[in-house]
Each structure stands twice: as structure tokens, then as C-alpha cells.
Design a protein around this motif. Structure first.
Motif, PDB file in Angstrom:
ATOM      1  N   ALA A   1      -1.938   6.995   3.877  1.00 36.36           N
ATOM      2  CA  ALA A   1      -2.789   7.900   2.754  1.00 36.36           C
ATOM      3  C   ALA A   1      -2.530   9.188   3.185  1.00 36.36           C
ATOM      4  O   ALA A   1      -1.980  10.170   2.426  1.00 36.36           O
ATOM      5  CB  ALA A   1      -4.046   7.533   2.681  1.00 36.36           C
ATOM      6  N   ARG A   2      -2.759   9.635   4.510  1.00 34.89           N
ATOM      7  CA  ARG A   2      -2.633  10.848   4.941  1.00 34.89           C
ATOM      8  C   ARG A   2      -1.121  11.351   4.775  1.00 34.89           C
ATOM      9  O   ARG A   2      -0.945  12.601   4.341  1.00 34.89           O
ATOM     10  CB  ARG A   2      -3.136  11.097   6.529  1.00 34.89           C
ATOM     11  CG  ARG A   2      -3.039  12.342   6.780  1.00 34.89           C
ATOM     12  CD  ARG A   2      -3.976  12.659   8.062  1.00 34.89           C
ATOM     13  NE  ARG A   2      -5.602  12.348   7.511  1.00 34.89           N
ATOM     14  CZ  ARG A   2      -6.585  12.514   8.166  1.00 34.89           C
ATOM     15  NH1 ARG A   2      -6.463  13.084   9.545  1.00 34.89           N
ATOM     16  NH2 ARG A   2      -7.878  12.483   7.682  1.00 34.89           N
TER      17      ARG A   2
ATOM     18  N   VAL B   1      -3.155  11.808   0.199  1.00 37.83           N
ATOM     19  CA  VAL B   1      -3.955  11.161  -0.638  1.00 37.83           C
ATOM     20  C   VAL B   1      -5.291  11.180   0.295  1.00 37.83           C
ATOM     21  O   VAL B   1      -5.508  10.725   1.365  1.00 37.83           O
ATOM     22  CB  VAL B   1      -3.501   9.733  -0.900  1.00 37.83           C
ATOM     23  CG1 VAL B   1      -4.640   8.915  -1.675  1.00 37.83           C
ATOM     24  CG2 VAL B   1      -2.290   9.741  -1.549  1.00 37.83           C
TER      25      VAL B   1
ATOM     26  N   GLN C   1       0.898  10.689   2.564  1.00 44.10           N
ATOM     27  CA  GLN C   1       1.191  11.282   0.954  1.00 44.10           C
ATOM     28  C   GLN C   1       0.295  12.138   0.348  1.00 44.10           C
ATOM     29  O   GLN C   1       0.009  12.486  -0.735  1.00 44.10           O
ATOM     30  CB  GLN C   1       1.075   9.812   0.193  1.00 44.10           C
ATOM     31  CG  GLN C   1       1.973   8.839   0.431  1.00 44.10           C
ATOM     32  CD  GLN C   1       3.249   9.363   0.074  1.00 44.10           C
ATOM     33  OE1 GLN C   1       3.505  10.129  -1.070  1.00 44.10           O
ATOM     34  NE2 GLN C   1       4.598   8.727   0.687  1.00 44.10           N
TER      35      GLN C   1
ATOM     36  N   PHE D   1      -7.437   6.899  -2.229  1.00 44.10           N
ATOM     37  CA  PHE D   1      -7.054   5.486  -1.697  1.00 44.10           C
ATOM     38  C   PHE D   1      -8.699   5.147  -1.322  1.00 44.10           C
ATOM     39  O   PHE D   1      -9.050   5.567  -0.338  1.00 44.10           O
ATOM     40  CB  PHE D   1      -6.244   5.569  -0.734  1.00 44.10           C
ATOM     41  CG  PHE D   1      -5.915   4.296   0.137  1.00 44.10           C
ATOM     42  CD1 PHE D   1      -5.666   2.991  -0.681  1.00 44.10           C
ATOM     43  CD2 PHE D   1      -5.993   4.098   1.462  1.00 44.10           C
ATOM     44  CE1 PHE D   1      -5.745   1.785  -0.210  1.00 44.10           C
ATOM     45  CE2 PHE D   1      -5.674   2.985   2.180  1.00 44.10           C
ATOM     46  CZ  PHE D   1      -5.508   1.817   1.163  1.00 44.10           C
TER      47      PHE D   1
ATOM     48  N   VAL E   1       0.809  -1.107   0.070  1.00 43.93           N
ATOM     49  CA  VAL E   1      -0.028  -0.008   0.081  1.00 43.93           C
ATOM     50  C   VAL E   1       0.959   1.523  -0.086  1.00 43.93           C
ATOM     51  O   VAL E   1       0.542   2.106  -0.712  1.00 43.93           O
ATOM     52  CB  VAL E   1      -1.010  -0.183   1.277  1.00 43.93           C
ATOM     53  CG1 VAL E   1      -1.921   1.116   1.319  1.00 43.93           C
ATOM     54  CG2 VAL E   1      -1.938  -0.997   1.017  1.00 43.93           C
TER      55      VAL E   1
ATOM     56  N   LEU F   1       0.879   4.193  -3.110  1.00 39.60           N
ATOM     57  CA  LEU F   1       0.215   5.636  -2.650  1.00 39.60           C
ATOM     58  C   LEU F   1       0.818   6.745  -3.169  1.00 39.60           C
ATOM     59  O   LEU F   1       0.144   7.603  -3.878  1.00 39.60           O
ATOM     60  CB  LEU F   1      -0.043   5.571  -1.223  1.00 39.60           C
ATOM     61  CG  LEU F   1      -1.298   4.876  -0.608  1.00 39.60           C
ATOM     62  CD1 LEU F   1      -1.183   5.108   1.062  1.00 39.60           C
ATOM     63  CD2 LEU F   1      -2.420   5.481  -1.076  1.00 39.60           C
TER      64      LEU F   1
ATOM     65  N   SER G   1      -8.429   9.501   1.515  1.00 40.16           N
ATOM     66  CA  SER G   1      -8.953   8.238   2.018  1.00 40.16           C
ATOM     67  C   SER G   1     -10.451   7.937   2.173  1.00 40.16           C
ATOM     68  O   SER G   1     -11.067   8.928   2.841  1.00 40.16           O
ATOM     69  CB  SER G   1      -8.111   7.535   2.929  1.00 40.16           C
ATOM     70  OG  SER G   1      -8.285   8.437   4.285  1.00 40.16           O
TER      71      SER G   1
END
Ligand SMILES: *Cc1c(COP(=O)(O)O)cnc(C)c1O
Length: 390
Positions: A173-174, A178, A176, A151, A141, A145, A180
Motif C-alpha cells: 500500500a505504501r 495508498v 502505491q 486499503f 492485492v 492497489l 492503509s
């Protein structure tokens, strides 16, 4: 308010609905109207200028729908929520608010089939690429990412019920930047509250446990005020997947018993999963509650799981031998349901997630309803006996 209200005054009061105008009813009224009229030119002008917030047209704001949204936002620990005409309307409107051509989505594998099809058809046509990862593999993952826009998670996943460390994945995710999103239909906020685990947005098929009575198709997304405002402003009103006031009212009714129902589904589902796991005709049971421990953040299990039969069981005879478990898709209602994978694998729809993700053709999905564990077990045992020729 006084009980001596003249009936002629009721309709206007419901239109102007607020708590003081609900007749002290324990159940809120259904504000079944398409439009709301203004008392004056000035009031209309103030509303259009945004100086006054009040319903104008039900596709935008409806008091009964709003009541459901506020209820769900509170349950999920979000600042705001938007109701939709279906889970898929919630999912498509949410995803389309955050992606544009050239973007990439990272998604966990074994997604709900229609979400998989949305990604593989409409989004592909929009040149949005989707990378599928094993959500249990945090290194994979983390590797996928960087550079992604969104995500998309499910935990447990559809059909095979793989579970993930939602908090750890949300943090990846956070880090990067991104956005979620998680589909929380299986757990409901009773057993998992993803926003409190760091996920940005939580979507539901409210047709399942939130409604709980198999009488409504609906969806919802919850999250921070800013993100919900973005969905409200960018896609919700224009794609038009509006939740109807009557369906919102059914959801409010259903959600009153959500915690009680979830505990009943959990208890019966887990007991039946354990008995199936101990039965010699069963190869594997895919139920998160049979693992040594639930993943962090998941506080309980619902009534939906799957299991795989050994060779020698006639799955057609098993399905036709059941009386309480009905053959049918969907789940989350009071009734028990069964779906054989060998039928799903033959579904014409392309792309077919069951084929894409290699669902075992000898697997069967069960939804354990509220009919009572012993009666349901007798039903399963009888059908297993009929299917094994014993
Ligand atoms: C049913 C379902 C959906 C789609 O919801 P609808 O209300 O049928 O549009 C989405 N996700 C999951 C996990 C579902 O089971």
C-alpha cells in the motif's frame, strides 16, 4: 498533594484536571462534564486563538477521554489517538476522512459485517467503489492497489479468521501511496501492533478486548500525529461520535488487565480449539493458532474463533444445550459466547456479509471467556453429545 483539601475545592480542581489535581488517586477521576469555563476574557480569547490548549467542550476535548487516547496511542506505538462512541464511529470517521466521490477502496474479504455494510451502503451512495481481495494473495492485492485511495484490512478476518502478512501488505500500500487502515480488535496491541508493521492507521472496537468486561461500547483510531489530526479536523467533531468520559474511564480500568486477560483468552481458546479439532463431529476449526506458524507480526491468539460441524449435528440442540457459553453477539469480555452461522445467514440486513462471503451454514463462532478451560470444555462436550443424540 495534601490530603486535607476542603471538599468545596474538589470540584473546581477536577474541572481544571491535571495530574497534580487528581488527589494522588490511583484511579483517575472521571471528568463528567459537558463544558469547561474560563477564568477570564483573556483566557477564553487565548484558547480560541489556539495560543492555549485546554478543554472547552467535551465533544472536542475531555481529560478522561484524553487519558484513554494517550494510553491507547502508547500501547499501539502511535503518536496520537482519538476515542469514539463505538468501533463503527471510529471506522466510519476514519474512512470518511480519506475518501471522496470517485475514489476506490481496496478491502480484504470477510470484513466485520457492519464495516461491510458501511462500504456497501453509505460509501456506495457517495460513489466510493470497494474492491474485495483475498488478503492471503499478495499478487492480487498488488494488482488491486494502484489508483486506490485506501486499503482496509482485518487480520485475522472476521468469522473465518484468515490471517495475512500485514507487514508485506502495508508495504504494498505504501509503495502505491495508498493509506492503509487495519481493524486490530481481535489481536489487541498485546498480540499485534500494526503501526510498527508499517500500517498507517489502526482502528479498534474498544467494546471488545480493550474494555474487556462487556460494559462499554466504544472505539478508537491511532496513528501518526498528522493523520490523526486530519481525522480530528475533518470528520470527528462533525460526525460527533464522541466517547463519553465515563466510558473512557471504564476503558482505562479495563486496559489495566489487558495483557493478563489476553494471555488467559489465548491459553483457553487454543486448548478448546485443539480439542474441537480432535473431535470427530468437527470438520474444520478456523483458529490461527492451529496453523504451523502464526503470520509474521502476530505474536499470539485471542479467544475468538469458529469451527464447522459435520452433518448429523443438530446446531439448534447444540446451542440450546450449552450452559456456560451464552448465545450472543459481540465478544472480548470475561464471558464465553456462541453464535451459529445459520442464524446470521438469515439476518435481514442488506448487504449481508455472511451470505456475500459464503460463510459455511454449519459453522459456529465461539468466544472463549475466562470461566476456565475444563468447565468450558465440559459444557461443549455435553452440548455436542446432546446435539449428536449420543
Ligand atoms: C464489534 C466490532 C466492530 C464494531 O465495533 P462497535 O464497537 O460494535 O461499533 C468492528 N470491528 C470488529 C472486528 C468488531 O468485532
Amino acid at each position: 498533594m495534601s490530603a486535607s483539601l476542603h471538599p468545596d475545592d474538589m470540584a473546581s480542581l477536577i474541572v481544571a484536571h491535571d495530574e497534580a489535581n487528581a488527589f494522588d488517586a490511583v484511579v483517575p477521576p472521571i471528568v463528567q462534564t459537558s463544558l469547561f469555563t474560563f477564568s477570564s476574557y483573556d483566557e477564553m480569547l487565548q484558547t480560541y486563538r489556539g495560543e492555549k490548549v485546554r478543554p472547552v467542550y467535551t465533544r472536542g476535548l475531555n481529560p478522561t477521554v484524553r487519558m484513554f487516547e494517550e494510553m491507547l496511542a502508547k500501547l499501539e506505538g502511535g503518536e496520537d489517538a482519538i476515542g469514539f462512541a463505538s468501533g463503527m464511529a471510529a471506522i466510519s470517521s476514519t474512512v470518511l476522512s480519506f475518501v471522496k466521490p470517485g475514489d476506490r477502496i481496496v478491502a480484504v474479504r470477510h470484513l466485520y459485517p457492519d464495516t461491510f455494510r458501511l462500504f456497501g451502503t453509505l460509501l456506495e451512495r457517495m460513489r466510493v467503489e470497494v474492491t474485495y481481495v483475498d488478503g492471503r494473495d499478495e499478487a492480487a492485492v498488488a494488482k488491486a492497489l494502484p489508483g486506490a485511495r485506501l486499503f482496509y484490512m482485518e487480520s485475522p478476518t472476521s468469522w473465518i479468521m484468515e490471517t495475512h502478512d500485514v507487514k508485506a501488505l502495508a508495504a504494498l500500500a505504501r509503495a502505491q501511496g495508498v493509506v492503509s487502515v487495519i481493524d486490530n480488535s481481535w489481536s489487541s496491541p498485546v498480540f499485534q501492533r500494526p503501526l510498527t508493521l508499517g500500517v498507517d492507521l489502526v482502528v479498534h472496537s474498544a467494546s471488545k478486548y480493550l474494555g474487556g468486561h462487556s460494559d462499554v461500547v466504544a472505539g478508537v483510531v491511532a496513528g501518526s500525529r498528522a493523520m490523526i489530526e486530519r481525522i480530528r479536523g475533518e470528520t470527528y467533531a462533525y460526525l460527533g461520535g464522541k466517547l463519553s468520559p465515563f466510558d473512557a474511564w471504564l476503558l482505562i480500568r479495563g486496559m489495566r488487565t489487558l495483557p493478563t486477560r489476553m494471555r488467559a483468552h489465548e491459553e483457553a481458546g487454543l486448548e478448546i480449539a485443539r480439542r474441537l479439532a480432535a473431535n470427530p463431529v468437527v470438520k474444520t476449526v478456523c483458529h490461527p493458532g492451529l496453523a504451523n506458524a502464526l503470520p509474521p507480526g502476530l505474536k499470539g491468539t485471542s479467544g475468538l474463533f469458529s469451527f464447522i460441524f459435520h452433518e448429523g449435528i443438530d446446531i439448534r440442540a447444540f446451542a440450546d444445550g450449552l450452559r456456560l457459553f451464552k448465545l450472543g453477539v459481540s465478544w472480548g469480555g470475561h464471558e464465553s459466547l456462541v453464535v451459529p452461522a445459520e442464524i446470521v445467514l438469515q439476518q435481514k440486513a442488506q448487504p449481508n456479509s455472511a451470505r456475500a462471503f459464503g460463510i459455511d451454514p454449519r459453522s459456529v463462532r465461539l468466544h472463549v471467556g475466562l470461566e476456565g478451560t475444563e468447565a468450558l470444555w465440559r459444557d461443549l462436550e455435553g452440548a455436542i453429545n446432546a446435539a449428536s443424540g449420543s
